[in-house]
Design an enzyme around this catalytic site. Structure first.
Site, mmCIF file in Angstrom:
data_model
loop_
_atom_site.group_PDB
_atom_site.id
_atom_site.type_symbol
_atom_site.label_atom_id
_atom_site.label_comp_id
_atom_site.label_asym_id
_atom_site.label_seq_id
_atom_site.Cartn_x
_atom_site.Cartn_y
_atom_site.Cartn_z
ATOM 1 N N ASN A 143 -6.123 -92.591 19.320
ATOM 2 C CA ASN A 143 -4.714 -93.010 19.332
ATOM 3 C C ASN A 143 -3.832 -92.174 20.246
ATOM 4 O O ASN A 143 -2.809 -92.638 20.731
ATOM 5 C CB ASN A 143 -4.143 -93.116 17.917
ATOM 6 C CG ASN A 143 -4.129 -91.805 17.187
ATOM 7 O OD1 ASN A 143 -4.800 -90.856 17.586
ATOM 8 N ND2 ASN A 143 -3.383 -91.733 16.109
ATOM 9 N N PRO A 170 -14.609 -86.628 22.646
ATOM 10 C CA PRO A 170 -13.500 -87.572 22.501
ATOM 11 C C PRO A 170 -13.982 -88.855 21.831
ATOM 12 O O PRO A 170 -15.181 -89.121 21.800
ATOM 13 C CB PRO A 170 -13.069 -87.844 23.942
ATOM 14 C CG PRO A 170 -14.273 -87.560 24.773
ATOM 15 C CD PRO A 170 -15.093 -86.533 24.033
ATOM 16 N N ALA A 171 -13.058 -89.638 21.307
ATOM 17 C CA ALA A 171 -13.419 -90.929 20.723
ATOM 18 C C ALA A 171 -14.081 -91.785 21.789
ATOM 19 O O ALA A 171 -13.675 -91.769 22.952
ATOM 20 C CB ALA A 171 -12.163 -91.624 20.196
ATOM 21 N N SER A 172 -15.092 -92.530 21.397
ATOM 22 C CA SER A 172 -15.819 -93.329 22.388
ATOM 23 C C SER A 172 -14.964 -94.473 22.923
ATOM 24 O O SER A 172 -15.258 -95.038 23.970
ATOM 25 C CB SER A 172 -17.120 -93.861 21.795
ATOM 26 O OG SER A 172 -16.845 -94.650 20.662
ATOM 27 N N SER A 214 -9.821 -89.558 10.725
ATOM 28 C CA SER A 214 -9.663 -90.072 9.367
ATOM 29 C C SER A 214 -10.028 -89.030 8.311
ATOM 30 O O SER A 214 -10.810 -88.106 8.561
ATOM 31 C CB SER A 214 -10.558 -91.298 9.181
ATOM 32 O OG SER A 214 -11.907 -90.919 9.327
ATOM 33 N N GLU A 224 -6.741 -82.371 10.982
ATOM 34 C CA GLU A 224 -5.536 -83.208 10.958
ATOM 35 C C GLU A 224 -6.002 -84.602 10.578
ATOM 36 O O GLU A 224 -6.566 -85.322 11.400
ATOM 37 C CB GLU A 224 -4.890 -83.260 12.344
ATOM 38 C CG GLU A 224 -4.474 -81.920 12.905
ATOM 39 C CD GLU A 224 -3.265 -81.334 12.195
ATOM 40 O OE1 GLU A 224 -2.667 -82.023 11.334
ATOM 41 O OE2 GLU A 224 -2.928 -80.194 12.493
ATOM 42 N N CYS A 255 -0.892 -91.135 13.044
ATOM 43 C CA CYS A 255 -1.117 -90.661 11.679
ATOM 44 C C CYS A 255 0.191 -90.336 10.968
ATOM 45 O O CYS A 255 0.213 -90.218 9.751
ATOM 46 C CB CYS A 255 -2.070 -89.481 11.665
ATOM 47 S SG CYS A 255 -1.624 -88.230 12.858
ATOM 48 N N GLU A 282 -3.984 -96.327 4.093
ATOM 49 C CA GLU A 282 -3.345 -96.204 5.398
ATOM 50 C C GLU A 282 -3.587 -97.500 6.176
ATOM 51 O O GLU A 282 -4.726 -97.881 6.420
ATOM 52 C CB GLU A 282 -3.963 -95.005 6.137
ATOM 53 C CG GLU A 282 -3.220 -94.588 7.374
ATOM 54 C CD GLU A 282 -3.878 -93.396 8.080
ATOM 55 O OE1 GLU A 282 -5.097 -93.190 7.941
ATOM 56 O OE2 GLU A 282 -3.152 -92.663 8.779
ATOM 57 N N GLU A 333 -0.995 -77.338 14.068
ATOM 58 C CA GLU A 333 -1.183 -77.379 15.516
ATOM 59 C C GLU A 333 0.157 -77.308 16.233
ATOM 60 O O GLU A 333 1.181 -77.726 15.691
ATOM 61 C CB GLU A 333 -1.922 -78.654 15.906
ATOM 62 C CG GLU A 333 -3.300 -78.702 15.290
ATOM 63 C CD GLU A 333 -4.212 -79.720 15.962
ATOM 64 O OE1 GLU A 333 -4.121 -80.897 15.623
ATOM 65 O OE2 GLU A 333 -4.993 -79.298 16.840
HETATM 66 P P1 ADP Z 1 -10.461 -93.535 13.557
HETATM 67 O O1 ADP Z 1 -10.242 -94.426 12.407
HETATM 68 O O2 ADP Z 1 -9.238 -93.003 14.194
HETATM 69 O O3 ADP Z 1 -11.465 -94.037 14.542
HETATM 70 P P2 ADP Z 1 -12.412 -91.566 12.852
HETATM 71 O O4 ADP Z 1 -12.249 -90.429 11.917
HETATM 72 O O5 ADP Z 1 -13.464 -92.557 12.572
HETATM 73 O O6 ADP Z 1 -10.985 -92.222 12.895
HETATM 74 O O7 ADP Z 1 -12.608 -91.054 14.329
HETATM 75 C C1 ADP Z 1 -12.054 -89.874 14.845
HETATM 76 C C2 ADP Z 1 -13.062 -89.168 15.688
HETATM 77 O O8 ADP Z 1 -14.161 -88.801 14.860
HETATM 78 C C3 ADP Z 1 -13.670 -90.016 16.810
HETATM 79 O O9 ADP Z 1 -13.919 -89.168 17.902
HETATM 80 C C4 ADP Z 1 -14.959 -90.504 16.194
HETATM 81 O O10 ADP Z 1 -15.924 -90.821 17.166
HETATM 82 C C5 ADP Z 1 -15.377 -89.297 15.402
HETATM 83 N N1 ADP Z 1 -16.285 -89.545 14.287
HETATM 84 C C6 ADP Z 1 -16.430 -90.658 13.532
HETATM 85 N N2 ADP Z 1 -17.369 -90.478 12.589
HETATM 86 C C7 ADP Z 1 -17.837 -89.215 12.730
HETATM 87 C C8 ADP Z 1 -18.822 -88.412 12.058
HETATM 88 N N3 ADP Z 1 -19.505 -88.868 11.013
HETATM 89 N N4 ADP Z 1 -19.034 -87.154 12.517
HETATM 90 C C9 ADP Z 1 -18.342 -86.679 13.553
HETATM 91 N N5 ADP Z 1 -17.406 -87.374 14.212
HETATM 92 C C10 ADP Z 1 -17.157 -88.620 13.819
#
Ligand code: ADP
Length: 494
Positions: free
Chosen positions: A160, A184-186, A239, A260, A294, A398, A475
């Site tokens: 986000n 980073p998030a994929s 999350s 966070e 968030c 949420e 942070e």
């Molecule tokens: P969102 O709902 O914002 O995608 P997530 O908590 O699923 O929230 O994702 C936040 C970050 O955590 C992303 O980079 C995601 O790839 C990573 N993530 C998701 N699941 C896991 C896990 N089991 N272990 C480590 N990182 C994770």
């Protein structure tokens, strides 16, 4: 379909280890990145596994001695240069961000500047990492506490804020002398890689920052970070469910955790509030990033005497929103991140309607407002619901989308109880012109951050973070340095 950039070399589809772009992995697999406004693939990245992650960890470990032994002033200069480069390239960075995340370009530019501000701030704070000389109770001993970097920090960030969630962590970590490995998030790796490119140009030495791109092995790499003996701390934004997993996985190596997590912010409008200002702030605090932050409001509590007026004012404003591609100048609100997000938001709206909520505006699931222009992205119409009840999903979960649900209340005690009746505790907002009430309510809201007569609270100079299941640690601000340092107490006999 093509992204126009002034500097095309900022568009990188690779991982980043030892200041080198990692374009392939042992497995040879890649994962796609989508433009959420059109639902089409725009890039692909190497799908790294734990072996690749380990290489990044070792690179960060090898870089640690030299980086941590630089003077604070030297590290500060590099962070400051990085800050300058981000601002010089802000248009390109904003375009990259909108491309992968969908938020309107103006908002993306806002994020780039906000993100950069953490490098500015921590380049200044780097030089002020003061320890303490402690008045000793013994004539034979002198006592002091110095502050030292944690070591290598594992960082996991969400989609986000593809830029600012990284800079907020990198800024503090690098300032104090830590080195970092980030995943980073994929959904949004492009912004991370563009940032690292500028970091390299600013003089960040090799190994100090690493980026692991993965989709398939997200869980395994998260676990690997948590269990690694070479990583001393984890900083995560995402999350609550994943935060708990990371916390459990880190127990065996007793890592320092900075989390966070999710929020479920309440926004209270008391009968003595300035209604117009409250609506302005409500729009900001609810619909920024289409509700995908968030600290976005999840529950509006409006005094019964003004609830109808508030709902209709809000409805009028929301009807004027222009939903569409973030690159379109007329767009005020972009798409959600993916189809799953659209489904979740819709399920919360359906649930509320089934339980008797009143639809003020929005709420339909077809891609109406912007479909004429041929857009088939992940859109959800901005929605306002009134007559919300506590048995609805939105009361406790949420929503993370562009839906405002309005509850009503009679008394201050009643609304405080309702607002606090959640395991989340990130942000809270309220509007009132009664000074005593402002103090009372600010103190009683069970959250880490409170906006009193404002809906905009984020700043690099202020401590951001939550309580309860919204996380631990802060942070930004002076406190942001605490996450990446340990005190060392030294007792010297004389
Ligand atoms: P969102 O709902 O914002 O995608 P997530 O908590 O699923 O929230 O994702 C936040 C970050 O955590 C992303 O980079 C995601 O790839 C990573 N993530 C998701 N699941 C896991 C896990 N089991 N272990 C480590 N990182 C994770």
């Amino acid at each position: 379909g093509q992204l126009e950039l002034k500097d095309k070399s900022l568009l990188i589809q690779a991982g980043f280890i030892d200041n080198t772009h990692v374009k392939t992995t042992a497995s040879g697999k890649r994962f796609p990145v989508f433009d959420p406004a059109r639902g089409v693939e725009i890039a692909s990245f190497p799908d790294m596994n734990t072996e690749d992650a380990e290489r990044a960890i070792q690179a960060a470990k090898n870089a640690l001695p030299e980086w941590s032994q630089k003077t604070a002033k030297e590290r500060s200069a590099i962070l400051r240069k990085w800050y300058d480069l981000i601002l010089q390239n802000e248009d390109d960075l904003a375009r990259i961000l909108t491309w992968e995340n969908g938020k309107p370009l103006a908002e993306a530019l806002g994020e780039i500047r906000y993100g950069a501000s953490f490098f500015e701030w921590f380049s200044e704070e780097a030089k002020r990492l003061y320890g303490e000389v402690i008045p000793s109770p013994s004539r034979q001993q002198r006592m002091m506490a110095i502050r030292q970097p944690l070591g290598v920090v594992g960082i996991i960030t969400p989609w986000n804020f593809p830029n600012a969630m990284i800079t907020r962590k990198f800024g503090a970590a690098l300032a104090v002398g830590c080195t970092v490995v980030a995943k980073p998030a994929s959904e949004t790796p492009l912004s991370a890689l563009a940032l690292c490119e500028l970091g390299m140009r600013a003089g960040v030495p090799k190994g100090v920052i690493g980026i692991v791109t993965t989709h398939t092995d997200t869980k395994a790499i998260g676990k690997h970070f948590c269990e690694s003996l070479d990583i001393s701390g984890i900083s995560f934004t995402g999350s609550t469910a994943v935060g708990k997993v990371l916390l459990k996985q880190s127990a065996d190596t007793v890592k320092k955790m900075s989390l966070e997590l999710g929020g479920n912010a309440a926004f209270i409008v008391f009968e003595d509030a300035d209604l117009e200002k409250a609506v302005d702030a409500a729009i900001m605090a609810k619909f920024r990033s289409s509700g995908q932050t968030c600290i976005c409001v999840n529950r509006f509590y409006v005094h019964s005497s003004i609830k109808d007026k508030f709902a209709s004012l809000m409805g009028e404003r929301v009807k004027k929103f222009q939903v569409g591609s973030g690159f379109d100048n007329s767009t005020t609100h972009g798409p959600l991140i993916n189809q799953r997000a659209v489904e979740k938001v819709h399920s919360h709206v359906e649930d509320a309607l089934q339980h008797g909520a009143k639809l003020v505006t929005g709420g339909t699931h077809d891609k109406d407002s912007s479909a004429d222009s041929g857009i088939h992205g992940y859109f959800y119409p901005p929605t306002v619901l009134a007559d919300m009840k506590t048995n609805m999903k939105m009361a406790t979960e949420e929503t993370f989308g562009p839906v405002a649900g309005i509850f009503s209340f009679e008394t201050e005690d009643e609304v405080l109880e309702a607002a606090n009746k959640t395991r989340f505790g990130l942000a809270g907002y309220f509007f009132s012109n009664d000074v005593s009430r402002c103090w009372r309510v600010a103190e009683k809201l069970q959250v880490g951050m409170v906006g009193v007569n404002t809906g905009a609270i984020s700043s690099e100079v202020a401590p951001f973070g939550g309580i309860k299941e919204s996380g631990m640690g802060r942070e930004g601000a002076r406190q942001g340095l605490d996450e990446y340092t340990q005190y060392k107490y030294i007792n010297m006999a004389v």
